[in-house]
Enzyme design. Sequence first.
Site, short mmCIF file in Angstrom:
data_model
loop_
_atom_site.label_atom_id
_atom_site.label_comp_id
_atom_site.label_asym_id
_atom_site.label_seq_id
_atom_site.Cartn_x
_atom_site.Cartn_y
_atom_site.Cartn_z
N SER A 145 1.10 -1.16 0.17
CA SER A 145 -0.01 0.02 -0.05
C SER A 145 0.85 1.11 0.12
O SER A 145 1.98 1.01 0.24
CB SER A 145 -0.84 -0.05 1.41
OG SER A 145 -1.41 1.32 1.51
N TYR A 158 -3.54 -0.44 10.17
CA TYR A 158 -3.39 -0.58 8.52
C TYR A 158 -1.98 -0.33 8.31
O TYR A 158 -1.29 -0.96 7.61
CB TYR A 158 -4.40 0.24 7.83
CG TYR A 158 -4.38 -0.10 6.43
CD1 TYR A 158 -5.28 -1.13 5.97
CD2 TYR A 158 -4.07 0.60 5.45
CE1 TYR A 158 -4.96 -1.43 4.49
CE2 TYR A 158 -3.91 0.38 4.17
CZ TYR A 158 -4.56 -0.93 3.57
OH TYR A 158 -4.82 -0.84 2.30
#
Length: 253
Positions: A145, A158
């Site tokens: 990511s 996250y």
Amino acid sequence: MVLDDFKLDGKVAIVTGCNTGLGQAIAIGLAEAGAHIAGVARRDATETKEAIQALGRQFHLIRLDLLEPDAPRRIVQGAMEAFGQIDILVNNAGIIRRNDALEYTEEDWDAVMNTNLKVLFFLSQEVAKQFLRQGRGGKIINIASMLSFQGGIRIAAYTASKSGVLGITRILANEWAKYGINVNAIAPGYMETNNTLALRQDEKRNAEILSRIPAGRWGKPEDLKGAAVFLASAASNYVHGYAIAVDGGWLAR
Ligand code: NAP
């Protein structure tokens, strides 16, 4: 010829979270390049199955929740029973939970870290053991990511998990390159999927994000197909421990 190096004819790819979003597009992209797909999902994946079968490839659904005990072993067993070989693993499934760091709960932390990082490691371990039994290497692609490189906001677990995905990608590459196993990552930018629905529905955040993307648009799941086929194929045989950003230029800003 170099284009032949990108072909995946006769290969078998496990793709987690194959029913929707990026996992669905990656599964279809690998099938377009010739691979059969062992798709992992905790729900129906008919849309993915039909798209892959329409390409003349086989699709086998391994239906389970990745957090169930023993999931990695059952996935490898399921893929082996269906196809008799595994060549590619795409660790795509992931979740995000948003909250201020001051309010972030242990439950959310554990859910995100277990799904995005712990499962990814132990499934990679189980698949690598199968690669060793087969004796001809293999390909592991982890979905990282922008939060593997940046801090973000309101997504503590996250960011921790995706930063961890980059680290795990590197250490597994270091340990397994000698077996002919390539471990790499794709770091998607801001893509149009369920994962980002809340952001895209927030007018202010949506405008902020769009104004920072040099390409001037959100990414589409299909934008990942090229990087996925490259990292799954012989064309990337000397690429180890690297993360390819497919981000419309976000990280270049
Ligand atoms: P998505 O549409 O929410 O898809 C996530 C997939 O993971 C779904 O198939 C989901 O299944 C599956 N999944 C989650 N937990 C699972 C579990 N315990 N067991 C089985 N399957 C599980 O999101 P996405 O955007 O495609 O995300 C795919 C990956 O890309 C994730 O790792 C995400 O962090 C990463 N990513 C996304 C973006 C973006 O902008 N969208 C950017 C960077 C990275 P269900 O459908 O059953 O929930």
